[in-house]
Write a protein that holds these residues in place. Structure first.
Motif, PDB file in Angstrom:
ATOM      1  N   MET A  93       0.829  -1.205   0.000  1.00 10.84           N
ATOM      2  CA  MET A  93       0.000   0.000   0.000  1.00 10.84           C
ATOM      3  C   MET A  93       0.865   1.258   0.000  1.00 10.84           C
ATOM      4  O   MET A  93       0.553   2.239  -0.678  1.00 10.84           O
ATOM      5  CB  MET A  93      -0.943   0.005   1.210  1.00 10.84           C
ATOM      6  N   GLU A 120      -1.353  -2.556  -7.516  1.00 11.96           N
ATOM      7  CA  GLU A 120      -2.728  -2.602  -7.026  1.00 11.96           C
ATOM      8  C   GLU A 120      -3.344  -3.983  -7.244  1.00 11.96           C
ATOM      9  O   GLU A 120      -4.163  -4.432  -6.435  1.00 11.96           O
ATOM     10  CB  GLU A 120      -3.555  -1.509  -7.691  1.00 11.96           C
ATOM     11  N   ILE A 123      -2.148  -6.000  -4.391  1.00 11.22           N
ATOM     12  CA  ILE A 123      -2.850  -5.601  -3.165  1.00 11.22           C
ATOM     13  C   ILE A 123      -4.217  -6.258  -3.116  1.00 11.22           C
ATOM     14  O   ILE A 123      -4.621  -6.821  -2.094  1.00 11.22           O
ATOM     15  CB  ILE A 123      -2.975  -4.067  -3.091  1.00 11.22           C
ATOM     16  N   TYR A 141      -9.939  -2.476  -1.163  1.00 11.61           N
ATOM     17  CA  TYR A 141      -8.824  -1.555  -1.374  1.00 11.61           C
ATOM     18  C   TYR A 141      -9.242  -0.424  -2.285  1.00 11.61           C
ATOM     19  O   TYR A 141      -9.916  -0.619  -3.297  1.00 11.61           O
ATOM     20  CB  TYR A 141      -7.627  -2.277  -1.995  1.00 11.61           C
ATOM     21  N   ALA A 146      -6.208   3.411   1.455  1.00 13.58           N
ATOM     22  CA  ALA A 146      -4.778   3.209   1.709  1.00 13.58           C
ATOM     23  C   ALA A 146      -4.170   4.470   2.290  1.00 13.58           C
ATOM     24  O   ALA A 146      -3.388   4.411   3.248  1.00 13.58           O
ATOM     25  CB  ALA A 146      -4.074   2.820   0.418  1.00 13.58           C
TER      26      ALA A 146
END
Length: 150
Positions: A93, A120, A123, A141, A146
C-alpha cells in the motif's frame, strides 16, 4: 509475478535445533524486547533486524524462533501488540500511494502507470487472502482507504 524474471533461488537457513552457545539470552527478555520495539512502531521484520544487530542487553539474538520457540508475530499477538495491517500488505500500500502521487505529477509516465496497476493487483489479491481473518469482511482496497490507513 509481474516481471520477466524467472524468480531467484535463495539460500536456505542452516538447520539448527537450538540457539548458538554465544547467544544465551533468556526467552522472556527477548519477548519483552520484541513488545517494546513493537510499541515504538517497528514492523516485525524491523524487530528481527534490531534483535539481530543490537540484541537484548548487548547480546545478539540470531533467531527469535530458536530463542523463544515462537515467531515474532506470535509474540506480538500474545501481547496484543500486533499491527493493524499485515506487513506485506502495508508495504504494498505504501508503494501504491507513492506511485499514485508520482502519477499525479507525471501523467505521461506509462511505465509507472503499469507498475501502479501491477501493485494494485497484488494488493487486491492479498486483501482477498486476508479478508475475514486479519481484515474486516467488508474491506476493499482503494487509494483513499490506503492513504487513510497509512
Amino acid at each position: 509475478m509481474h516481471t520477466r524474471r524467472r524468480g531467484s533461488s535463495d539460500s536456505d537457513k542452516p538447520v539448527a535445533d537450538e540457539p548458538p552457545e554465544w547467544s544465551d539470552v533468556d526467552a522472556e527478555a527477548v519477548e519483552e524486547r520484541v513488545v517494546e520495539l513493537a510499541e515504538q512502531g517497528h514492523s516485525p521484520s524491523e524487530i528481527g533486524l534490531k534483535l539481530r544487530d543490537e540484541g537484548v542487553q548487548g547480546t545478539p539474538v540470531p533467531d527469535v524462533t530458536l530463542a523463544t520457540d515462537k515467531k515474532i508475530t506470535e509474540i506480538l499477538e500474545e501481547h496484543d501488540a500486533e499491527p493493524d495491517l499485515p506487513e506485506d500488505l502495508r508495504n504494498l500500500m505504501e508503494r501504491a500511494v507513492g506511485l499514485r502521487e508520482h502519477m499525479d505529477e507525471n501523467p505521461n509516465d506509462h511505465q509507472n502507470k503499469r507498475a501502479l496497476q501491477n501493485t494494485e493487483s497484488k494488493i487486491r489479491r492479498l486483501v482477498d487472502y486476508y479478508r475475514g481473518d486479519e481484515l474486516d469482511t467488508d474491506f476493499t482496497y482503494s487509494y483513499d482507504t490506503a492513504k487513510e490507513l497509512l
